[in-house]
Enzyme design. Sequence first.
Site, mmCIF file in Angstrom:
data_model
loop_
_atom_site.group_PDB
_atom_site.id
_atom_site.type_symbol
_atom_site.label_atom_id
_atom_site.label_comp_id
_atom_site.label_asym_id
_atom_site.label_seq_id
_atom_site.Cartn_x
_atom_site.Cartn_y
_atom_site.Cartn_z
ATOM 1 N N ASP A 88 51.412 38.573 48.917
ATOM 2 C CA ASP A 88 52.113 37.071 48.961
ATOM 3 C C ASP A 88 53.632 37.326 48.540
ATOM 4 O OD1 ASP A 88 50.425 36.763 45.680
ATOM 5 O OD2 ASP A 88 52.538 37.059 45.974
ATOM 6 N N HIS A 120 51.351 47.416 49.252
ATOM 7 C CA HIS A 120 50.155 47.286 49.920
ATOM 8 C C HIS A 120 50.651 46.470 51.309
ATOM 9 C CE1 HIS A 120 47.006 48.247 46.771
ATOM 10 N NE2 HIS A 120 47.635 49.480 47.215
ATOM 11 N N CYS A 180 53.909 45.543 65.039
ATOM 12 C CA CYS A 180 53.317 45.646 65.994
ATOM 13 C C CYS A 180 53.205 47.167 66.540
ATOM 14 C CB CYS A 180 54.809 45.259 66.945
ATOM 15 S SG CYS A 180 54.407 45.683 68.720
ATOM 16 N N GLY A 189 48.044 41.881 35.660
ATOM 17 C CA GLY A 189 47.025 41.059 36.612
ATOM 18 C C GLY A 189 46.581 42.099 37.613
ATOM 19 N N SER A 210 42.855 44.973 38.050
ATOM 20 C CA SER A 210 41.872 45.413 37.650
ATOM 21 C C SER A 210 41.768 47.065 37.713
ATOM 22 C CB SER A 210 40.608 45.280 38.716
ATOM 23 O OG SER A 210 40.902 45.714 39.993
ATOM 24 N N ASN A 270 46.737 41.325 31.088
ATOM 25 C CA ASN A 270 45.579 41.162 31.924
ATOM 26 C C ASN A 270 44.909 40.108 31.373
ATOM 27 O OD1 ASN A 270 44.989 41.820 34.620
ATOM 28 N ND2 ASN A 270 43.065 42.722 33.638
ATOM 29 N N GLU A 322 41.465 40.437 31.193
ATOM 30 C CA GLU A 322 40.538 41.154 30.551
ATOM 31 C C GLU A 322 40.817 42.411 30.439
ATOM 32 O OE1 GLU A 322 37.632 39.504 32.865
ATOM 33 O OE2 GLU A 322 38.456 40.779 34.496
ATOM 34 N N ALA A 370 48.074 35.165 32.815
ATOM 35 C CA ALA A 370 49.488 35.687 33.067
ATOM 36 C C ALA A 370 50.551 34.449 32.671
ATOM 37 C CB ALA A 370 49.402 36.242 34.493
HETATM 38 C C1 BV8 Z 1 45.219 55.906 49.989
HETATM 39 C C2 BV8 Z 1 44.514 45.423 51.597
HETATM 40 C C3 BV8 Z 1 45.709 57.875 50.799
HETATM 41 C C4 BV8 Z 1 45.585 44.422 51.303
HETATM 42 C C5 BV8 Z 1 44.043 46.688 49.686
HETATM 43 C C6 BV8 Z 1 38.125 57.770 45.171
HETATM 44 C C7 BV8 Z 1 38.970 57.891 44.011
HETATM 45 C C8 BV8 Z 1 40.277 57.711 44.152
HETATM 46 C C9 BV8 Z 1 40.860 57.173 45.349
HETATM 47 C C10 BV8 Z 1 39.996 56.934 46.460
HETATM 48 C C11 BV8 Z 1 38.614 57.184 46.442
HETATM 49 N N1 BV8 Z 1 37.989 56.801 47.316
HETATM 50 C C12 BV8 Z 1 38.823 56.457 48.304
HETATM 51 C C13 BV8 Z 1 40.248 56.235 47.641
HETATM 52 C C14 BV8 Z 1 41.184 55.646 48.014
HETATM 53 C C15 BV8 Z 1 41.207 54.214 48.138
HETATM 54 C C16 BV8 Z 1 40.750 53.770 46.854
HETATM 55 O O1 BV8 Z 1 41.458 53.523 45.723
HETATM 56 N N2 BV8 Z 1 39.494 53.200 46.887
HETATM 57 C C17 BV8 Z 1 38.815 52.725 45.777
HETATM 58 C C18 BV8 Z 1 38.016 51.480 45.872
HETATM 59 C C19 BV8 Z 1 38.326 53.883 44.843
HETATM 60 N N3 BV8 Z 1 42.695 54.074 48.148
HETATM 61 C C20 BV8 Z 1 43.432 53.796 49.417
HETATM 62 O O2 BV8 Z 1 42.738 54.016 50.284
HETATM 63 C C21 BV8 Z 1 44.557 53.579 49.597
HETATM 64 N N4 BV8 Z 1 45.375 54.550 50.336
HETATM 65 O O3 BV8 Z 1 44.566 56.235 49.143
HETATM 66 O O4 BV8 Z 1 45.731 56.605 50.957
HETATM 67 C C22 BV8 Z 1 46.227 58.630 52.068
HETATM 68 C C23 BV8 Z 1 46.781 59.931 51.856
HETATM 69 C C24 BV8 Z 1 47.567 60.515 53.046
HETATM 70 C C25 BV8 Z 1 47.318 59.935 54.217
HETATM 71 C C26 BV8 Z 1 46.879 58.531 54.413
HETATM 72 C C27 BV8 Z 1 46.250 57.987 53.344
HETATM 73 C C28 BV8 Z 1 45.123 52.393 50.069
HETATM 74 C C29 BV8 Z 1 44.888 50.984 48.946
HETATM 75 C C30 BV8 Z 1 45.115 49.759 49.526
HETATM 76 C C31 BV8 Z 1 43.992 49.090 50.112
HETATM 77 N N5 BV8 Z 1 44.358 47.801 50.342
HETATM 78 N N6 BV8 Z 1 43.957 45.243 50.207
HETATM 79 C C32 BV8 Z 1 44.928 42.949 51.242
HETATM 80 O O5 BV8 Z 1 44.126 42.611 51.913
HETATM 81 O O6 BV8 Z 1 45.468 42.219 50.360
HETATM 82 S S1 BV8 Z 1 43.317 46.813 48.184
HETATM 83 C C33 BV8 Z 1 43.068 45.439 47.430
HETATM 84 O O7 BV8 Z 1 42.883 45.748 45.774
HETATM 85 C C34 BV8 Z 1 44.548 44.632 47.363
HETATM 86 O O8 BV8 Z 1 45.686 45.227 47.878
HETATM 87 C C35 BV8 Z 1 44.769 44.431 45.749
HETATM 88 O O9 BV8 Z 1 46.105 44.616 45.397
HETATM 89 C C36 BV8 Z 1 44.277 45.817 45.120
HETATM 90 C C37 BV8 Z 1 43.960 45.721 43.760
HETATM 91 O O10 BV8 Z 1 43.286 44.422 43.327
HETATM 92 P P1 BV8 Z 1 43.884 43.859 42.283
HETATM 93 O O11 BV8 Z 1 45.009 43.324 42.695
HETATM 94 O O12 BV8 Z 1 43.722 44.572 40.964
HETATM 95 O O13 BV8 Z 1 42.956 42.354 42.145
HETATM 96 P P2 BV8 Z 1 41.374 42.209 41.712
HETATM 97 O O14 BV8 Z 1 40.804 41.205 42.081
HETATM 98 O O15 BV8 Z 1 40.656 43.575 41.773
HETATM 99 O O16 BV8 Z 1 41.808 42.235 39.864
HETATM 100 C C38 BV8 Z 1 42.393 41.013 39.467
HETATM 101 C C39 BV8 Z 1 42.610 41.354 37.907
HETATM 102 O O17 BV8 Z 1 43.410 40.359 37.604
HETATM 103 C C40 BV8 Z 1 41.521 41.352 37.209
HETATM 104 O O18 BV8 Z 1 41.548 42.491 36.168
HETATM 105 C C41 BV8 Z 1 41.321 40.090 36.512
HETATM 106 O O19 BV8 Z 1 40.976 40.123 35.197
HETATM 107 C C42 BV8 Z 1 42.826 39.441 36.469
HETATM 108 N N7 BV8 Z 1 43.372 38.192 36.266
HETATM 109 C C43 BV8 Z 1 42.629 37.294 37.059
HETATM 110 N N8 BV8 Z 1 42.967 36.092 36.707
HETATM 111 C C44 BV8 Z 1 44.383 36.334 35.998
HETATM 112 C C45 BV8 Z 1 44.223 37.769 35.909
HETATM 113 N N9 BV8 Z 1 45.078 38.022 34.728
HETATM 114 C C46 BV8 Z 1 45.994 37.355 34.111
HETATM 115 N N10 BV8 Z 1 45.952 35.973 34.287
HETATM 116 C C47 BV8 Z 1 44.970 35.458 35.259
HETATM 117 N N11 BV8 Z 1 45.376 34.249 35.442
#
Ligand code: BV8
Length: 237
Positions: free
Chosen positions: A97, A112, A120, A179, A181, A205, A207, A223
């Site tokens: 956003d 991201h 494109c 903010g 996880s 965060n 939590e 936040a």
């Molecule tokens: C890559 C698309 C390499 C965009 C997203 C094993 C080990 C290590 C890594 C990996 C593995 N297996 C696979 C991988 C790599 C993988 C990965 O990490 N997988 C995970 C699941 C293990 N990563 C990738 O693939 C990345 N690329 O590694 O490339 C590479 C190398 C060479 C050549 C090519 C490639 C790409 C990662 C990006 C993926 N895209 N989304 C979209 O649609 O938006 S990820 C998605 O999760 C979003 O982008 C988001 O930003 C991201 C993280 O989530 P958060 O932002 O943390 O959101 P979440 O809901 O999880 O948490 C919210 C938090 O806020 C919570 O803690 C909550 O308590 C808190 N909260 C809630 N309300 C509030 C608050 N805090 C304060 N106030 C509040 N009111």
Amino acid sequence: MQEINNIIILTGAGISQESGIDTFRSEGGLWEQHKVEDVATPEGFARDPDLVLRFYDMRREAIQKAQPNDAHIALARLEQGLKAQDKSLLIVTQNVDDLHERGGADNVLHMHGQHLTAWCTACDGRPEWRGTLIERPACPLCGEAGHLRPDVVWFGEMPYEMERIYAALSIADLFVSIGTSGAVYPAAGFVREARGQGIKTMELNLEPSQGSHFFDEARYGKASEIVPAWVDEILGN
Ligand code: BV8
């Protein structure tokens, strides 16, 4: 207290939650409605492009109705305050956003990707895009139709500007995670990178995140409450 000159902040979906934008991993969040591998991977897009385009069309529309909250606005105030003291702030956001920018921040890096640009795959251009992609519109840069995808980094794709992020980490004296996880890499690994360089680390965060044990200090709460309070402390207000 160590002198703070260069701050790098990593933000995630939690900083936009109070603006009404769904997070990914809380109950009812985005991933509960869709399987990650169906909507946030190149394979899912190849398998069912309409599902993916509709998923992002819906989020692109929702984002444009959302407003920045007090946490976004506080970080912009922090950026201005540090600049006035010849210090620096880089906001590295995992969010697609534009609420940091609409909250007044200038130095924002979207690792991201961003909702409000399309990519494109015919000309590799990234035009601003506020409408929908489901109808396979023509690219405004090259005229080709049916080649525009969301300019968003999916799983298995390389996040944007990684060199710039590591360069900023190498000169930082404070790393703050807000903010997120700590579920997704490489973003979730930045705190370890920072610690390895002797940089002070802090988590703000709702939590404890998956990487909470790596942080020197942590404050938990909403936040919109804990970020402005922390910014006041840093700016000495
Ligand atoms: C890559 C698309 C390499 C965009 C997203 C094993 C080990 C290590 C890594 C990996 C593995 N297996 C696979 C991988 C790599 C993988 C990965 O990490 N997988 C995970 C699941 C293990 N990563 C990738 O693939 C990345 N690329 O590694 O490339 C590479 C190398 C060479 C050549 C090519 C490639 C790409 C990662 C990006 C993926 N895209 N989304 C979209 O649609 O938006 S990820 C998605 O999760 C979003 O982008 C988001 O930003 C991201 C993280 O989530 P958060 O932002 O943390 O959101 P979440 O809901 O999880 O948490 C919210 C938090 O806020 C919570 O803690 C909550 O308590 C808190 N909260 C809630 N309300 C509030 C608050 N805090 C304060 N106030 C509040 N009111």
